[in-house]
Design a protein around this motif. Structure first.
Motif, PDB file in Angstrom:
ATOM      1  N   SER A   1      -6.493 -65.593  79.678  1.00 36.92           N
ATOM      2  CA  SER A   1      -7.825 -66.205  79.668  1.00 36.92           C
ATOM      3  C   SER A   1      -8.467 -66.135  81.052  1.00 36.92           C
ATOM      4  CB  SER A   1      -7.730 -67.668  79.199  1.00 36.92           C
ATOM      5  OG  SER A   1      -7.264 -67.741  77.872  1.00 36.92           O
ATOM      6  N   TRP A   2      -7.663 -66.395  82.082  1.00 35.72           N
ATOM      7  CA  TRP A   2      -8.194 -66.294  83.442  1.00 35.72           C
ATOM      8  C   TRP A   2      -8.487 -64.836  83.810  1.00 35.72           C
ATOM      9  CZ3 TRP A   2     -10.749 -69.385  86.230  1.00 35.72           C
ATOM     10  CH2 TRP A   2     -10.507 -70.761  86.202  1.00 35.72           C
ATOM     11  N   TYR A   3      -7.687 -63.924  83.322  1.00 35.84           N
ATOM     12  CA  TYR A   3      -7.935 -62.491  83.565  1.00 35.84           C
ATOM     13  C   TYR A   3      -9.300 -62.098  82.998  1.00 35.84           C
ATOM     14  CZ  TYR A   3      -7.639 -57.435  83.020  1.00 35.84           C
ATOM     15  OH  TYR A   3      -7.912 -56.096  83.027  1.00 35.84           O
ATOM     16  N   VAL A   4      -9.579 -62.540  81.787  1.00 40.86           N
ATOM     17  CA  VAL A   4     -10.877 -62.229  81.172  1.00 40.86           C
ATOM     18  C   VAL A   4     -12.001 -62.884  81.956  1.00 40.86           C
ATOM     19  CG1 VAL A   4     -12.273 -62.503  79.096  1.00 40.86           C
ATOM     20  CG2 VAL A   4      -9.845 -61.969  78.883  1.00 40.86           C
ATOM     21  N   ALA A   5     -11.780 -64.141  82.399  1.00 35.53           N
ATOM     22  CA  ALA A   5     -12.816 -64.854  83.151  1.00 35.53           C
ATOM     23  C   ALA A   5     -13.116 -64.144  84.472  1.00 35.53           C
ATOM     24  CB  ALA A   5     -12.360 -66.281  83.429  1.00 35.53           C
TER      25      ALA A   5
ATOM     26  N   GLY B   1     -19.939 -67.014  73.085  1.00 37.95           N
ATOM     27  CA  GLY B   1     -18.823 -66.077  72.997  1.00 37.95           C
ATOM     28  C   GLY B   1     -17.801 -66.159  74.108  1.00 37.95           C
ATOM     29  N   GLU B   2     -17.972 -67.042  75.076  1.00 41.61           N
ATOM     30  CA  GLU B   2     -17.019 -67.134  76.187  1.00 41.61           C
ATOM     31  C   GLU B   2     -15.846 -68.043  75.779  1.00 41.61           C
ATOM     32  OE1 GLU B   2     -18.895 -67.989  79.938  1.00 41.61           O
ATOM     33  OE2 GLU B   2     -20.370 -66.390  79.694  1.00 41.61           O
ATOM     34  N   TRP B   3     -15.011 -67.514  74.896  1.00 46.02           N
ATOM     35  CA  TRP B   3     -13.919 -68.262  74.273  1.00 46.02           C
ATOM     36  C   TRP B   3     -12.867 -68.738  75.259  1.00 46.02           C
ATOM     37  CZ3 TRP B   3      -9.232 -66.215  75.339  1.00 46.02           C
ATOM     38  CH2 TRP B   3      -9.201 -64.868  75.729  1.00 46.02           C
ATOM     39  N   TRP B   4     -12.665 -67.960  76.334  1.00 42.92           N
ATOM     40  CA  TRP B   4     -11.575 -68.237  77.263  1.00 42.92           C
ATOM     41  C   TRP B   4     -11.703 -69.598  77.942  1.00 42.92           C
ATOM     42  CZ3 TRP B   4     -15.398 -64.572  78.072  1.00 42.92           C
ATOM     43  CH2 TRP B   4     -16.318 -64.859  79.091  1.00 42.92           C
TER      44      TRP B   4
ATOM     45  N   ASP C   1     -16.019 -73.978  93.511  1.00 44.46           N
ATOM     46  CA  ASP C   1     -17.253 -73.975  92.737  1.00 44.46           C
ATOM     47  C   ASP C   1     -17.383 -72.727  91.867  1.00 44.46           C
ATOM     48  OD1 ASP C   1     -17.486 -72.370  94.966  1.00 44.46           O
ATOM     49  OD2 ASP C   1     -19.619 -72.795  95.287  1.00 44.46           O
ATOM     50  N   GLU C   2     -16.847 -71.603  92.354  1.00 51.04           N
ATOM     51  CA  GLU C   2     -16.883 -70.375  91.553  1.00 51.04           C
ATOM     52  C   GLU C   2     -15.900 -70.440  90.386  1.00 51.04           C
ATOM     53  OE1 GLU C   2     -16.819 -66.635  93.585  1.00 51.04           O
ATOM     54  OE2 GLU C   2     -17.781 -67.453  95.371  1.00 51.04           O
ATOM     55  N   LEU C   3     -14.726 -71.043  90.626  1.00 53.44           N
ATOM     56  CA  LEU C   3     -13.759 -71.236  89.539  1.00 53.44           C
ATOM     57  C   LEU C   3     -14.361 -72.108  88.439  1.00 53.44           C
ATOM     58  CD1 LEU C   3     -10.428 -71.856  91.498  1.00 53.44           C
ATOM     59  CD2 LEU C   3     -11.010 -69.838  90.158  1.00 53.44           C
ATOM     60  N   PHE C   4     -15.060 -73.161  88.854  1.00 58.61           N
ATOM     61  CA  PHE C   4     -15.676 -74.048  87.878  1.00 58.61           C
ATOM     62  C   PHE C   4     -16.785 -73.324  87.113  1.00 58.61           C
ATOM     63  CE2 PHE C   4     -14.549 -78.687  88.676  1.00 58.61           C
ATOM     64  CZ  PHE C   4     -13.293 -78.372  89.173  1.00 58.61           C
ATOM     65  N   ALA C   5     -17.483 -72.443  87.782  1.00 54.43           N
ATOM     66  CA  ALA C   5     -18.586 -71.721  87.143  1.00 54.43           C
ATOM     67  C   ALA C   5     -18.090 -70.809  86.022  1.00 54.43           C
ATOM     68  CB  ALA C   5     -19.351 -70.907  88.185  1.00 54.43           C
ATOM     69  N   ILE C   6     -16.921 -70.205  86.216  1.00 56.98           N
ATOM     70  CA  ILE C   6     -16.428 -69.252  85.213  1.00 56.98           C
ATOM     71  C   ILE C   6     -15.353 -69.838  84.293  1.00 56.98           C
ATOM     72  CG2 ILE C   6     -16.910 -67.280  86.707  1.00 56.98           C
ATOM     73  CD1 ILE C   6     -13.906 -67.133  87.319  1.00 56.98           C
ATOM     74  N   GLY C   7     -14.837 -71.047  84.632  1.00 59.10           N
ATOM     75  CA  GLY C   7     -13.690 -71.546  83.884  1.00 59.10           C
ATOM     76  C   GLY C   7     -13.832 -72.874  83.180  1.00 59.10           C
ATOM     77  N   THR C   8     -14.908 -73.631  83.411  1.00 63.15           N
ATOM     78  CA  THR C   8     -15.039 -74.926  82.748  1.00 63.15           C
ATOM     79  C   THR C   8     -15.311 -74.752  81.256  1.00 63.15           C
ATOM     80  OG1 THR C   8     -17.387 -74.965  83.310  1.00 63.15           O
ATOM     81  CG2 THR C   8     -15.890 -76.125  84.799  1.00 63.15           C
ATOM     82  N   ALA C   9     -14.991 -75.781  80.495  1.00 61.28           N
ATOM     83  CA  ALA C   9     -15.288 -75.779  79.064  1.00 61.28           C
ATOM     84  C   ALA C   9     -16.757 -76.164  78.896  1.00 61.28           C
ATOM     85  CB  ALA C   9     -14.370 -76.752  78.327  1.00 61.28           C
ATOM     86  N   ASN C  10     -17.608 -75.178  78.755  1.00 65.14           N
ATOM     87  CA  ASN C  10     -19.056 -75.354  78.653  1.00 65.14           C
ATOM     88  C   ASN C  10     -19.489 -74.996  77.239  1.00 65.14           C
ATOM     89  OD1 ASN C  10     -21.898 -74.552  78.694  1.00 65.14           O
ATOM     90  ND2 ASN C  10     -21.781 -74.753  80.933  1.00 65.14           N
ATOM     91  N   ASN C  11     -20.080 -75.961  76.528  1.00 71.75           N
ATOM     92  CA  ASN C  11     -20.377 -75.708  75.114  1.00 71.75           C
ATOM     93  C   ASN C  11     -21.446 -74.639  74.911  1.00 71.75           C
ATOM     94  OD1 ASN C  11     -22.400 -77.440  76.091  1.00 71.75           O
ATOM     95  ND2 ASN C  11     -22.763 -78.312  74.056  1.00 71.75           N
ATOM     96  N   VAL C  12     -22.438 -74.573  75.805  1.00 70.64           N
ATOM     97  CA  VAL C  12     -23.497 -73.574  75.659  1.00 70.64           C
ATOM     98  C   VAL C  12     -22.927 -72.165  75.806  1.00 70.64           C
ATOM     99  CG1 VAL C  12     -25.654 -72.682  76.626  1.00 70.64           C
ATOM    100  CG2 VAL C  12     -25.273 -75.160  76.482  1.00 70.64           C
ATOM    101  N   LEU C  13     -22.107 -71.971  76.843  1.00 75.08           N
ATOM    102  CA  LEU C  13     -21.519 -70.648  77.082  1.00 75.08           C
ATOM    103  C   LEU C  13     -20.419 -70.327  76.071  1.00 75.08           C
ATOM    104  CD1 LEU C  13     -21.385 -70.761  80.989  1.00 75.08           C
ATOM    105  CD2 LEU C  13     -23.056 -69.597  79.532  1.00 75.08           C
ATOM    106  N   PHE C  14     -19.685 -71.338  75.648  1.00 70.77           N
ATOM    107  CA  PHE C  14     -18.634 -71.117  74.638  1.00 70.77           C
ATOM    108  C   PHE C  14     -19.252 -70.613  73.338  1.00 70.77           C
ATOM    109  CE2 PHE C  14     -16.212 -72.881  71.012  1.00 70.77           C
ATOM    110  CZ  PHE C  14     -15.034 -72.165  71.165  1.00 70.77           C
ATOM    111  N   LEU C  15     -20.350 -71.223  72.932  1.00 72.02           N
ATOM    112  CA  LEU C  15     -21.010 -70.813  71.690  1.00 72.02           C
ATOM    113  C   LEU C  15     -21.662 -69.439  71.805  1.00 72.02           C
ATOM    114  CD1 LEU C  15     -22.569 -74.233  70.610  1.00 72.02           C
ATOM    115  CD2 LEU C  15     -20.570 -73.084  69.640  1.00 72.02           C
TER     116      LEU C  15
END
Length: 280
Positions: A273-277, A113-116, A97-111
């Motif tokens: 990308s995972w390092y940044v996440a 600046g969370e490019w990774w 669940d923590e991996l999904f929280a920081i690593g899923t492709a989420n449009n709100v968070l991507f916009l």
């Protein structure tokens, strides 16, 4: 008449005879201890040139076939195994669940600046069946694409087309949109393969390739609400554009180019990308 060549192989002598016939060069086949080709004196130089050119072309074709996909199937299978291990190994760093929280492709968070996320999402899967399906189809398309590209380039283009496809999908999505899985990259590789088939084997073949791609797109999306058809379609389009650009602007033989560099860059993008996440 001058003797052009001698061989004990009847099939070979018939082949050379056809070459000369195709060039309109008069000649005779004679049988002694071995088969012989005789030509008029004034045509000797021309006949010798045509036979030499044919032999050189035949040697290049044979050499190309021998080197086309060294360790193709084995390399693809091994790299897919490593990919599966990487996906499972992520669970040793954080709970799912923590991996999904920081690593899923989420449009709100991507916009924001969370490019990774467009890259980390490629290595997150809902369950083992989801992972296995992506590995199977990706391995199949990788193997087919090995006829045109090195394994390193296959991986690099998969990661790039998957990441760009995810990014476009997130930008174009309305409301909150979340997606995971390597399937965007899988369709990206299918797009690259479609482009190479289109250019290599004639434009009519694009109908076959498009039908296959659309059929698979429908198959993977049929009857399931959690399938991201937008990401699949955009991955396919991005891959096709990349493949067309390679054929148009870099038409060299790429079956042995960027083997190591491509692998390092592809996995470097994912790992960084995972390092940044993890660092956020």
């Amino acid at each position: 008449m001058f003797k052009l060549l001698i061989t004990g192989n009847k099939k070979e002598i018939d082949t050379y005879s056809l070459v000369l016939l195709a060039r309109g060069i008069e000649h005779e086949l004679r049988r002694g201890d071995k088969w012989e080709i005789w030509v008029p004196e004034e045509l000797y130089d021309k006949a010798l040139q045509e036979i030499t050119l044919y032999q050189l072309e035949n040697q290049e074709t044979s050499s190309s076939k021998d080197k086309s996909s060294p360790g193709g199937a084995e390399g693809v299978v091994f790299s897919m195994l490593l990919f599966a291990i990487f996906n499972v190994a992520l669970l040793d760093f954080k709970p799912k669940d923590e991996l999904f929280a920081i690593g899923t492709a989420n449009n709100v968070l991507f916009l924001k600046g969370e490019w990774w996320r467009v890259f980390t999402a490629l290595t997150l899967h809902s369950d083992f069946g989801h992972l296995l399906g992506n590995i199977f189809f990706s391995g199949l398309f990788f193997y087919l694409l090995r006829a045109y590209l090195s394994l390193g380039l296959c991986w690099l283009l998969a990661v790039l087309s998957g990441g760009i496809g995810n990014a476009l999908n997130l930008v174009l999505s309305r409301g909150v949109h979340i997606s995971i899985g390597f399937s965007t990259a899988t369709f990206g590789i299918l797009g690259v393969l479609s482009a190479f088939v289109f250019f290599e084997r004639g434009r009519k073949r694009i109908l076959i390739t498009s039908g296959f791609a659309l059929g698979l797109l429908g198959l993977l999306g049929a009857g399931k609400g959690n399938i991201d058809l937008g990401a699949h379609f955009l991955g396919l389009v991005v891959g096709f554009v990349i493949g067309c650009c390679l054929k148009l602007f870099y038409p060299a033989d790429l079956r042995h180019k960027w083997e190591t560099k491509g692998l390092l860059l592809a996995w470097g993008i994912v790992i960084f990308s995972w390092y940044v996440a993890f660092s956020r």
